[in-house]
Write an enzyme that holds these catalytic residues in place. Structure first.
Site, PDB file in Angstrom:
ATOM      1  N   MET A  37       0.265  -3.810   9.706  1.00 16.27           N
ATOM      2  CA  MET A  37       0.035  -2.446  10.216  1.00 16.27           C
ATOM      3  C   MET A  37       1.219  -2.004  11.067  1.00 16.27           C
ATOM      4  O   MET A  37       1.709  -2.768  11.882  1.00 16.27           O
ATOM      5  CB  MET A  37      -1.221  -2.455  11.095  1.00 16.27           C
ATOM      6  N   ASN A  38       1.695  -0.742  10.858  1.00 14.59           N
ATOM      7  CA  ASN A  38       2.501  -0.122  11.920  1.00 14.59           C
ATOM      8  C   ASN A  38       1.944   1.253  12.261  1.00 14.59           C
ATOM      9  O   ASN A  38       0.711   1.355  12.378  1.00 14.59           O
ATOM     10  CB  ASN A  38       4.021  -0.204  11.702  1.00 14.59           C
ATOM     11  N   ASP A  39       2.753   2.241  12.482  1.00  7.92           N
ATOM     12  CA  ASP A  39       2.354   3.505  13.130  1.00  7.92           C
ATOM     13  C   ASP A  39       0.941   4.030  12.843  1.00  7.92           C
ATOM     14  O   ASP A  39       0.515   4.057  11.689  1.00  7.92           O
ATOM     15  CB  ASP A  39       3.256   4.648  12.667  1.00  7.92           C
ATOM     16  N   TRP A  63       6.364  -5.887   6.943  1.00 11.60           N
ATOM     17  CA  TRP A  63       6.554  -4.512   6.456  1.00 11.60           C
ATOM     18  C   TRP A  63       7.079  -4.543   5.024  1.00 11.60           C
ATOM     19  O   TRP A  63       7.913  -5.374   4.680  1.00 11.60           O
ATOM     20  CB  TRP A  63       7.564  -3.807   7.377  1.00 11.60           C
ATOM     21  N   SER A  99       4.917   7.724   7.570  1.00 11.00           N
ATOM     22  CA  SER A  99       4.015   8.331   8.560  1.00 11.00           C
ATOM     23  C   SER A  99       3.810   9.823   8.377  1.00 11.00           C
ATOM     24  O   SER A  99       4.663  10.533   7.840  1.00 11.00           O
ATOM     25  CB  SER A  99       4.546   8.062   9.960  1.00 11.00           C
ATOM     26  N   ARG A 167      11.470  12.662   8.409  1.00 12.57           N
ATOM     27  CA  ARG A 167      10.150  12.032   8.242  1.00 12.57           C
ATOM     28  C   ARG A 167       9.168  12.319   9.382  1.00 12.57           C
ATOM     29  O   ARG A 167       9.523  12.875  10.392  1.00 12.57           O
ATOM     30  CB  ARG A 167      10.310  10.521   8.088  1.00 12.57           C
ATOM     31  N   TRP A 306       9.494  -3.099  17.212  1.00 15.75           N
ATOM     32  CA  TRP A 306      10.193  -3.413  15.948  1.00 15.75           C
ATOM     33  C   TRP A 306      11.121  -4.615  16.063  1.00 15.75           C
ATOM     34  O   TRP A 306      11.319  -5.344  15.098  1.00 15.75           O
ATOM     35  CB  TRP A 306      11.003  -2.190  15.470  1.00 15.75           C
TER      36      TRP A 306
HETATM   37  C1  FRU Z   1       8.273   4.302  12.814  1.00 10.97           C
HETATM   38  C2  FRU Z   1       8.613   4.400  11.338  1.00 10.97           C
HETATM   39  C3  FRU Z   1       8.481   5.845  10.879  1.00 10.97           C
HETATM   40  C4  FRU Z   1       8.239   5.690   9.406  1.00 10.97           C
HETATM   41  C5  FRU Z   1       7.403   4.430   9.353  1.00 10.97           C
HETATM   42  C6  FRU Z   1       7.600   3.586   8.132  1.00 10.97           C
HETATM   43  O1  FRU Z   1       7.765   3.098  13.227  1.00 10.97           O
HETATM   44  O2  FRU Z   1       9.915   3.901  11.119  1.00 10.97           O
HETATM   45  O3  FRU Z   1       9.590   6.657  11.192  1.00 10.97           O
HETATM   46  O4  FRU Z   1       7.586   6.790   8.858  1.00 10.97           O
HETATM   47  O5  FRU Z   1       7.720   3.685  10.509  1.00 10.97           O
HETATM   48  O6  FRU Z   1       6.654   2.573   8.032  1.00 10.97           O
END
Ligand code: FRU
Length: 499
Positions: A37-39, A63, A99, A167, A306
């Site tokens: 999981m991220n954002d 990731w 995101s 983005r 990160w």
């Molecule tokens: C931020 C990011 C966003 C991108 C996403 C990709 O953590 O780099 O800018 O949309 O993660 O997973």
């Protein structure tokens, strides 16, 4: 029509989730259903529930090609997983659904806007990811990608813009019913900026202008913007990459930035007045906010970093969790945060001590645990000022994580170096606390693998993850000098639904 890629991801997550015991997860912080999981994405209130989507790779704890996972909640603390909402299954998003955000349309459907990533081959044969903004519309469970995707691409960029870094759209509706969104971008030489777009219907978008520019001040590319009014001021949140430290305010690497100012809706001009970090701990990034039905501005961030998240123990089949939802407010011109009041519904077993005078090491009956909400008020025990105070938790003879305060330097520090890590990653972070009071208040929230500290009723917040075995649940206090301390501690238990 669902694609095979989406069906595969849904089947996989459902099967794998069954193998993960609840006891090895955070209990009220949303964690990856399985994999990575991220954002936080698409944080919204729709059909009577909070919806939270997130950047997701179900197949691995690292990731990779991003999907959108999906969860719903009635209280922002107890989350129910729903099937993956978006999979990278179209030409324009085949290398990832990055995101984005969500909004309710006037016809009752929910619109998701996200970044589609697709690699293109350059004349020299190398590949680069082009980023565009795309739409999917649905009913809170199933989402269909818009036939005219992408809705924002290089044709909607200002001069000197990078189309490789474009983005993370964040949407809102204006009082006249039209829509706006902010999108992160940078110049060709990687200087971050936030672009503003408008739309009458949510589908067809127009470039309005550059809302804010870095001009070399805070890192390089800016990610994940959010833009909203708060207590009569206008707030722009963004997460800059590649920051350089500035005193104790900003640290190296990916950070969080809050710009406070005024916004002229007619001209689309944002005038900056002040800047500050959002979180001063180790693990917090890419926050997103929602306006709750009762008018609170609530923020959730990805409780990770990160630069350290590639180094993690792969024994657990999930990686990544969200922060506690935090209510935002402005006090004395600063962005402040408090845990959402729904957390109080989880309070159990109150233990309270008043005016405990001590020096050196102290343990208190009834004060332990890994799922707790504990507020400490610390002041000098006599007319001299003590040198250091510390609270140590997730503690046994071998391990401990700590929060300390040195009043002569006004520094609060989180330290996780004795939490079992064998890696040379960041384990400490410091925060300079400005206050005219002699007493300091620390509200500490633990949920198995994380600590979030709210200093002086939310003036500063420090968040950090740590992975000490949850049975290690000792807590002790330390004072160099004479300290007088008040403690109020609650266990946090899952009793919200029983009300
Ligand atoms: C931020 C990011 C966003 C991108 C996403 C990709 O953590 O780099 O800018 O949309 O993660 O997973």
């Amino acid at each position: 029509m669902t694609s095979q890629i989406l069906r595969d991801a849904r089947k996989y997550e459902e099967e794998m989730e069954r193998r993960i015991a609840k006891a090895v997860r955070p209990s009220f912080h949303l964690s990856a259903r399985v994999g990575w999981m991220n954002d936080p994405n698409g944080f919204s209130f729709y059909k009577g529930k909070y919806h939270l989507f997130y950047q997701y790779n179900p197949y691995d704890t690292h990731w990779s090609t991003m999907h959108w996972a999906h969860a719903v909640s009635e209280d922002l603390l107890h989350w129910e997983n729903l099937p993956v909402a978006l999979a990278p299954d179209m030409d324009y998003d085949k290398d990832g659904c990055f995101s984005g955000n969500a909004i309710s349309l006037l016809d009752g459907r929910q619109l998701l806007m996200y970044t589609g990533v697709a690699k293109e081959t350059l004349p020299d044969g190398s590949k680069r990811e082009v980023q565009t903004q795309c739409i999917a519309v649905g009913d809170g469970m199933e989402y269909e990608k818009y036939i005219q995707n992408p809705v924002l691409d290089e044709r909607h960029l200002p001069e000197n813009a990078s189309r490789y870094d474009f983005r993370d759209p964040k949407l809102w509706r204006e009082t006249d019913g039209s829509y706006r969104c902010v999108v992160a971008n940078c110049t060709q030489n990687k200087d971050g900026r936030i672009l503003l777009y408008s739309s009458q219907d949510g589908f067809s978008w127009k470039y309005e202008g550059i809302l804010a520019e870095n001009r070399g001040r805070f890192g390089m590319m800016w990610e994940c913007p959010d833009f909203f009014e708060l207590d009569g001021r206008q707030v722009l949140l963004t997460s800059p990459q590649d920051m350089m430290p500035q005193g104790f305010e900003y640290h190296n690497g990916n950070g969080t930035l809050c710009l406070i100012g005024m916004y002229d809706k007619q001209t689309g001009a944002f005038t900056e007045q002040s800047n500050q970090a959002v979180d001063y701990g180790i693990d917090f990034y890419a926050p997103q906010t929602i306006l709750t039905p009762d008018g609170r501005r609530v923020m959730i961030g990805w409780m990770q970093n990160w630069d350290t998240c590639t180094i993690h123990c792969d024994e657990r089949p999930w990686f990544g969790q969200m922060s506690l939802p935090r209510e935002l407010f402005i006090r004395n011109g600063r962005l402040c945060q408090r845990p959402i009041h729904e957390l109080e519904q989880m309070h159990d077993q109150k233990v309270e001590y008043k005016n405990v005078m001590f020096t050196d090491v102290l343990k208190l009956e009834g004060i332990q645990g890994r799922k707790i909400d504990m507020e400490l008020t610390i002041q000098p025990g006599d007319h001299t000022m003590y040198h250091k105070f510390a609270v140590r938790f997730a503690q046994n003879d071998t391990y401990q994580t700590s929060i300390s305060y040195r009043p002569h330097e006004s520094i609060v520090k989180v330290d996780r170096k004795h939490s079992g890590s064998r890696r040379a990653i960041i384990h400490q972070r410091r925060c300079l606390v400005k206050s005219t009071e002699k007493a300091i208040k620390l509200r500490i929230i633990l949920d198995q693998f994380s600590v979030e500290v709210f200093v002086n009723d939310g003036d500063y917040v420090l968040s950090a993850t740590f992975y000490t075995d949850p049975i290690v649940d000792g807590i002790s206090f330390f004072a160099d000098g004479l300290v007088c301390m008040n403690v109020v501690k609650y266990d946090l238990i899952d009793n919200y639904k029983k009300e």
